[in-house]
Design an enzyme around this catalytic site. Structure first.
Site, PDB file in Angstrom:
ATOM      1  N   HIS A  64     -37.719 -76.718  12.016  1.00 34.84           N
ATOM      2  CA  HIS A  64     -38.173 -76.796  10.625  1.00 34.84           C
ATOM      3  C   HIS A  64     -37.595 -75.649   9.805  1.00 34.84           C
ATOM      4  CE1 HIS A  64     -40.725 -73.422  11.517  1.00 34.84           C
ATOM      5  NE2 HIS A  64     -41.071 -74.043  12.633  1.00 34.84           N
ATOM      6  N   ASP A 336     -38.581 -74.311  17.084  1.00 34.06           N
ATOM      7  CA  ASP A 336     -37.574 -73.425  17.684  1.00 34.06           C
ATOM      8  C   ASP A 336     -37.438 -73.593  19.202  1.00 34.06           C
ATOM      9  OD1 ASP A 336     -40.137 -72.365  17.966  1.00 34.06           O
ATOM     10  OD2 ASP A 336     -39.557 -70.293  17.556  1.00 34.06           O
TER      11      ASP A 336
END
Ligand SMILES: *[C@@H]1O[C@H](CO)[C@@H](O)[C@H](O)[C@H]1NC(C)=O
Ligand SMILES: *[C@@H]1O[C@H](CO)[C@@H](O)[C@H](O)[C@H]1NC(C)=O
Ligand SMILES: *[C@@H]1O[C@H](CO)[C@@H](O)[C@H](O)[C@H]1NC(C)=O
Ligand SMILES: *[C@@H]1O[C@H](CO)[C@@H](O)[C@H](O)[C@H]1NC(C)=O
Ligand SMILES: *[C@@H]1O[C@H](CO)[C@@H](O)[C@H](O)[C@H]1NC(C)=O
Ligand SMILES: *[C@@H]1O[C@H](CO)[C@@H](O)[C@H](O)[C@H]1NC(C)=O
Length: 496
Positions: A64, A336
């Site tokens: 994101h 991540d």
């Protein structure tokens, strides 16, 4: 590989090292706190699509966009603020701003955890960039993407779609929806390999995860020294090692939240490189090649993308009805920690010369760099190229009436097909696949790519088996969500 800040010029027999004009930028060394930037090319390969080639399919898995802090980190910022306020002291030099500093949060119910406006911009810009780069989605066509469930991930997908689809006059007519987001369950343990967050469904995964232990140990080797240096600018207030950790995080976060870079200015280059290395250790041993289950969790997605590449853009049209047809651009939005497993599955950034990463001594030539993959909106892209013989520079392009030409249509009309190739790009920079770079732009011929994946599959092992899920109901080692019709309540329309 040379340090990014140097260029080498070869002048006759002399090698001259030229210090580049670009000053050291802490925002490109802040690991997961770095707002998005294009990673530098480290192998001297252009990020452009090699000439003579077109991309006919591409798959992206990405983090994101830039966000506000997690609530836990925000608490750390508030504690630091309280410390700065609840004392009488003098601050000089680079620390003169701290008596008047306030944490960059002014809407607490809606900010921590969620996307910042910089994150929205990063997502929108990628949409524009990929539409222009690939030219896949004809004006007016629908486009579907996949996202892990958390709000900031979903919002990244939504802003991406707006960037990708914002052409023509559709904005005035939201009921002509063209963007769809398929929301996948997040952090549950019954989706197994079949999601964009597979490590959450792998019970043995954390056993191999020594990321935070190794990074905390490394931080303890340099943070006290930084605190001692900075305390010389303070009378009446003493910074500790843990304050230093928060203050370094505040460089990247403040920069993307409100453009304040004052925390970036108080640390020195060596201090940033240590901070970055602590992040590298966290990802390398946590979710990257140093965790023995990393490749296991990343492999199913890679394997499915390879299957779709070999089948070609029309693969699902071969199947009987009921299946979803993934678009030629396959977008997966996630977090991540789901990116390093894909590097591990592909066998990238782990060359024996610089791996495993030393627990104590950073090697500046290492290929594993968290800042170059898990910066906000960081991505790993696989592209399938179809390449033709290039026109020679003095060869004219020849047109036959009413026949659309092609890149390779030279005088003799021999359109020599070179075949299909796979190229990997991480935060834009091409990354070669070890032992497989004979194609245009150092890409990997697709047959060799499949052979490479067979070898990697042996190293990754079977998801169900290595995650200890044998006998568990519905446990699967396959990614099938890209070709399976999702339940209707998991599809969200973006009205553009
Ligand atoms: C503020 O400082 C006083 C004395 O210096 C100390 O007793 C108190 O615990 C501090 N409060 C906080 C919230 O840190
Ligand atoms: C696009 O998707 C919408 C909503 O799913 C649907 O109503 C519409 O028919 C689709 N348009 C095209 C061109 O496929
Ligand atoms: C995970 O699965 C196990 C067994 O199926 C179950 O008992 C447990 O509650 C689940 N944990 C979570 C966090 O969902
Ligand atoms: C990375 O390299 C180390 C040592 O060179 C090796 O032990 C490890 O298995 C490799 N990881 C992967 C995912 O290939
Ligand atoms: C793929 O499908 C499209 C639309 O049906 C068609 O125009 C195209 O020729 C097909 N390509 C291949 C390689 O079959
Ligand atoms: C073009 O193709 C013909 C027949 O396939 C071949 O004989 C000829 O050498 C080719 N010319 C070039 C320039 O490749």
């Amino acid at each position: 590989m040379f340090p990014a800040s140097f260029k080498w010029l070869f002048v006759s027999s002399f090698v001259v090292r030229v210090v580049s004009q670009t000053p050291f930028d802490p925002l490109q060394h802040s690991g997961p706190a770095s707002p998005y930037f294009d990673a530098p090319s480290r192998e001297g390969i252009s990020s452009n699509t090699p000439s003579g080639c077109t991309v006919d399919q591409a798959a992206y898995i990405l983090r994101h966009g830039s966000r506000y802090p997690e609530p836990g980190s925000f608490q750390g910022w508030q504690t630091l603020f309280t410390k700065f306020q609840n004392a009488t002291y003098t601050a000089r030099g680079p620390l003169r701003f701290i008596p008047s500093w306030t944490p960059p949060i002014d809407d607490e119910p809606h900010q921590p955890l969620f996307l910042s406006s910089t994150g929205a911009k990063e997502a929108f810009e990628l949409g524009v960039e990929l539409r222009n780069l690939y030219g896949f989605t004809k004006g007016g066509d629908n486009f579907t993407v996949w996202a892990a469930a958390q709000q900031r991930v979903f919002d990244t997908a939504s802003y991406f779609l707006r960037g990708y689809l914002s052409q023509g006059n559709y904005l005035n007519n939201p009921q002509l929806n063209r963007g769809s987001i398929i929301s996948l369950p997040d952090s549950v343990n019954d989706t197994f390999a079949n999601s964009l967050t597979p490590s959450s469904s792998c019970p043995t995964y954390n056993a191999g995860n020594t990321g935070s232990i190794t990074s905390d140990l490394f931080r303890s080797t340099y943070q006290d020294g930084i605190a001692r240096r900075l305390n010389k600018f303070l009378v009446g207030l003493t910074l500790t090692a843990s304050d230093i950790g928060i203050m370094q995080d505040l460089c990247g976060f403040s920069a993307e939240i409100n453009g304040d870079t004052r925390f970036c200015d108080i640390f020195e280059e060596e201090e940033w490189l240590d901070y970055e290395y602590a992040h590298d250790l966290n990802y390398y041993y946590g979710s990257g090649p140093g965790n023995p289950l990393s490749a296991t969790t990343g492999f199913p997605w890679v394997q499915e993308i390879a299957r779709l590449f070999v089948g070609g853009p029309n693969i699902s049209q071969v199947d009987k009805s009921g299946n979803l047809i993934p678009p030629p651009l396959i977008m997966g939005f996630t977090h991540d920690n789901n990116l390093p497993p894909v590097l591990s599955a592909l066998g990238l950034w782990n060359t024996s010369a610089t791996s495993p990463l030393s627990l104590t001594t950073p090697n500046s030539r290492r290929s594993f760099r968290s800042s170059y993959v898990v910066a906000f909106r960081g991505y790993i892209a696989l592209e399938k190229l179809t390449c033709e013989r290039e026109l020679l520079s003095d060869e004219p392009a020849v047109h036959t009436s009413n026949v659309l030409g092609s890149l390779g249509s030279g005088n003799d009309h021999n359109e020599t097909q070179l075949g299909s190739f796979v190229r990997v790009r991480v935060d834009k920079a091409p990354v070669t696949i070890p032992g497989c770079n004979s194609g245009p732009g150092s890409s990997c011929p697709i047959d060799d790519f499949m052979t490479h994946l067979e070898r990697r599959g042996v190293i990754a092992g079977d998801f169900v088996e290595r995650c200890g899920l044998q006998g568990v109901k519905d446990a699967t080692s396959l990614v099938t969500f890209l070709t399976t019709q999702p339940p209707p309540n998991s599809i969200q329309l973006v009205g553009i």
